[in-house]
Design an enzyme around this catalytic site. Structure first.
Site, PDB file in Angstrom:
ATOM      1  N   SER A   8      34.165 -84.460  72.501  1.00 19.62           N
ATOM      2  CA  SER A   8      35.623 -84.340  72.541  1.00 19.62           C
ATOM      3  C   SER A   8      36.246 -85.698  72.273  1.00 19.62           C
ATOM      4  CB  SER A   8      36.055 -83.811  73.909  1.00 19.62           C
ATOM      5  OG  SER A   8      37.462 -83.771  74.002  1.00 19.62           O
ATOM      6  N   HIS A  32      35.069 -82.396  68.270  1.00 17.73           N
ATOM      7  CA  HIS A  32      36.075 -81.543  68.893  1.00 17.73           C
ATOM      8  C   HIS A  32      37.399 -82.309  68.972  1.00 17.73           C
ATOM      9  CE1 HIS A  32      37.305 -78.053  71.204  1.00 17.73           C
ATOM     10  NE2 HIS A  32      37.921 -78.873  72.046  1.00 17.73           N
ATOM     11  N   ASP A  34      41.173 -82.001  70.136  1.00 24.81           N
ATOM     12  CA  ASP A  34      42.162 -81.254  70.921  1.00 24.81           C
ATOM     13  C   ASP A  34      43.568 -81.549  70.417  1.00 24.81           C
ATOM     14  OD1 ASP A  34      40.723 -79.781  73.009  1.00 24.81           O
ATOM     15  OD2 ASP A  34      40.070 -81.753  73.681  1.00 24.81           O
ATOM     16  N   MET A  36      47.372 -80.571  71.297  1.00 21.78           N
ATOM     17  CA  MET A  36      48.245 -79.971  72.311  1.00 21.78           C
ATOM     18  C   MET A  36      49.699 -80.255  71.954  1.00 21.78           C
ATOM     19  SD  MET A  36      46.203 -81.154  75.752  1.00 21.78           S
ATOM     20  CE  MET A  36      44.414 -81.274  75.792  1.00 21.78           C
ATOM     21  N   HIS A  65      40.875 -77.646  67.972  1.00 16.79           N
ATOM     22  CA  HIS A  65      41.212 -76.715  69.057  1.00 16.79           C
ATOM     23  C   HIS A  65      42.725 -76.736  69.253  1.00 16.79           C
ATOM     24  CE1 HIS A  65      40.739 -75.877  73.690  1.00 16.79           C
ATOM     25  NE2 HIS A  65      41.479 -74.969  73.085  1.00 16.79           N
ATOM     26  N   MET A  67      45.675 -75.967  71.151  1.00 15.09           N
ATOM     27  CA  MET A  67      46.346 -75.611  72.400  1.00 15.09           C
ATOM     28  C   MET A  67      47.848 -75.714  72.164  1.00 15.09           C
ATOM     29  SD  MET A  67      43.876 -77.255  75.329  1.00 15.09           S
ATOM     30  CE  MET A  67      43.013 -78.450  74.318  1.00 15.09           C
ATOM     31  N   MET A 137      36.610 -71.298  77.536  1.00 20.18           N
ATOM     32  CA  MET A 137      37.072 -72.373  78.408  1.00 20.18           C
ATOM     33  C   MET A 137      36.484 -72.169  79.799  1.00 20.18           C
ATOM     34  SD  MET A 137      39.082 -74.316  76.549  1.00 20.18           S
ATOM     35  CE  MET A 137      39.761 -75.317  77.890  1.00 20.18           C
ATOM     36  N   GLY A 142      44.134 -78.105  79.095  1.00 20.70           N
ATOM     37  CA  GLY A 142      45.208 -79.084  79.110  1.00 20.70           C
ATOM     38  C   GLY A 142      44.909 -80.395  79.797  1.00 20.70           C
ATOM     39  N   PHE A 143      43.869 -80.415  80.634  1.00 15.13           N
ATOM     40  CA  PHE A 143      43.573 -81.633  81.401  1.00 15.13           C
ATOM     41  C   PHE A 143      42.070 -81.852  81.464  1.00 15.13           C
ATOM     42  CE2 PHE A 143      47.590 -80.005  82.945  1.00 15.13           C
ATOM     43  CZ  PHE A 143      48.395 -81.131  82.959  1.00 15.13           C
ATOM     44  N   GLY A 145      38.537 -83.456  83.146  1.00 10.37           N
ATOM     45  CA  GLY A 145      38.002 -83.760  84.463  1.00 10.37           C
ATOM     46  C   GLY A 145      38.176 -82.688  85.515  1.00 10.37           C
ATOM     47  N   ASP A 175      33.795 -75.085  76.555  1.00 17.39           N
ATOM     48  CA  ASP A 175      34.664 -76.255  76.659  1.00 17.39           C
ATOM     49  C   ASP A 175      35.076 -76.437  78.110  1.00 17.39           C
ATOM     50  OD1 ASP A 175      36.483 -78.297  76.389  1.00 17.39           O
ATOM     51  OD2 ASP A 175      37.839 -77.230  75.048  1.00 17.39           O
ATOM     52  N   GLY A 176      34.621 -77.541  78.713  1.00 20.92           N
ATOM     53  CA  GLY A 176      35.047 -77.859  80.068  1.00 20.92           C
ATOM     54  C   GLY A 176      33.884 -78.102  81.001  1.00 20.92           C
ATOM     55  N   SER A 177      33.741 -79.323  81.467  1.00 21.95           N
ATOM     56  CA  SER A 177      32.748 -79.677  82.472  1.00 21.95           C
ATOM     57  C   SER A 177      31.317 -79.369  82.028  1.00 21.95           C
ATOM     58  CB  SER A 177      33.059 -78.968  83.800  1.00 21.95           C
ATOM     59  OG  SER A 177      32.422 -79.589  84.882  1.00 21.95           O
ATOM     60  N   SER A 199      32.734 -86.526  81.549  1.00 21.09           N
ATOM     61  CA  SER A 199      31.607 -86.450  82.487  1.00 21.09           C
ATOM     62  C   SER A 199      30.279 -86.245  81.780  1.00 21.09           C
ATOM     63  CB  SER A 199      31.836 -85.324  83.501  1.00 21.09           C
ATOM     64  OG  SER A 199      31.892 -84.054  82.849  1.00 21.09           O
TER      65      SER A 199
END
Length: 225
Positions: A8, A32, A34, A36, A65, A67, A137, A142-143, A145, A175-177, A199
């Site tokens: 990302s 990736h 993002d 927004m 992506h 958003m 997702m 949108g955020f 972490g 997508d995410g963590s 992370s």
């Protein structure tokens, strides 16, 4: 298929974009990006202008992506800027999904669709066979972490089942963590492409080459445990 890794870019060191892209060009499978708009999600991040700027140095597909509330407004500019995939949210296109899909393809890009955590796969059942990539997702959008939403494991497994039963060709992406705390469960559920951000990759070491090697070591240790 071998696991795919999709860093990302909003999580990278933006003061060293060119240097970091040159490192990732030799390691990642896609980028990736993002985008927004401050409406669909509250943040504003990257843009078609960013895609155009880095297109001069990238060697792998850029995965955009969206958003955004009105993805139709971005398709032509992203295609001209060099996007490889254009991936709107299902929540924003279901009133005209077939037209949007056709427009993305007509502009020479592959088609992705992104599902928020609370959006079921059934929401895209009438055009799931038309997409090249499904992004699930595992955090609310949108955020960066945010904590992993474990309920998404069953959605990933469902996407895998549908793909196998029907011969669909889409890539199953999360997508995410995506990190050492989730790699094993995500892989076992059927994830094929991992979007890695703060992370999972960039916070592992200040030297991105070292960070990438640590990420691969973490992934292999997790999935083979």
């Amino acid at each position: 298929m071998k696991p795919l890794f999709n860093p990302s870019l909003m999580c990278m060191d933006l003061l060293n974009i060119k240097e970091q892209i040159e490192i990732l060009n030799e390691r990642a499978d896609m980028y990736h990006v993002d985008i927004m708009d401050g409406h669909f999600v509250k943040n504003i991040t990257l843009s078609p202008d960013f895609v155009k700027a880095i297109s001069k140095v990238v060697k792998i597909p850029m995965d955009c992506h969206l958003m955004v509330t009105d993805p139709d407004d971005y398709i032509e500019s992203l295609a001209k800027a060099g996007a490889g995939y254009i991936c709107p949210h299902a929540e924003t296109i279901n009133s005209d999904a077939f037209r949007i899909i056709n427009k993305i393809r007509a502009n020479g890009c592959k088609v992705g669709v992104v599902l928020n955590p609370a959006t079921p796969l059934s929401y895209i059942q009438h055009y799931i066979h038309l997409v090249d990539k499904i992004t699930i997702m595992s955090v609310d959008p949108g955020f960066a972490g945010q904590p992993f939403i474990r309920e998404m494991l069953s959605k990933i497994a469902e996407a895998k089942r549908l793909k196998e039963e029907n011969g669909y060709k889409y890539i199953i992406e999360v997508d995410g963590s995506c990190n050492s705390g989730t790699f094993k469960e995500l892989a076992e559920a059927g994830t094929e492409c991992f979007i890695v951000g703060t992370s999972g990759l960039f916070n592992l070491d200040e030297d991105l080459t070292v960070a990438w090697d640590k990420m691969i070591e973490n992934f292999n240790a997790c999935v083979n445990a």
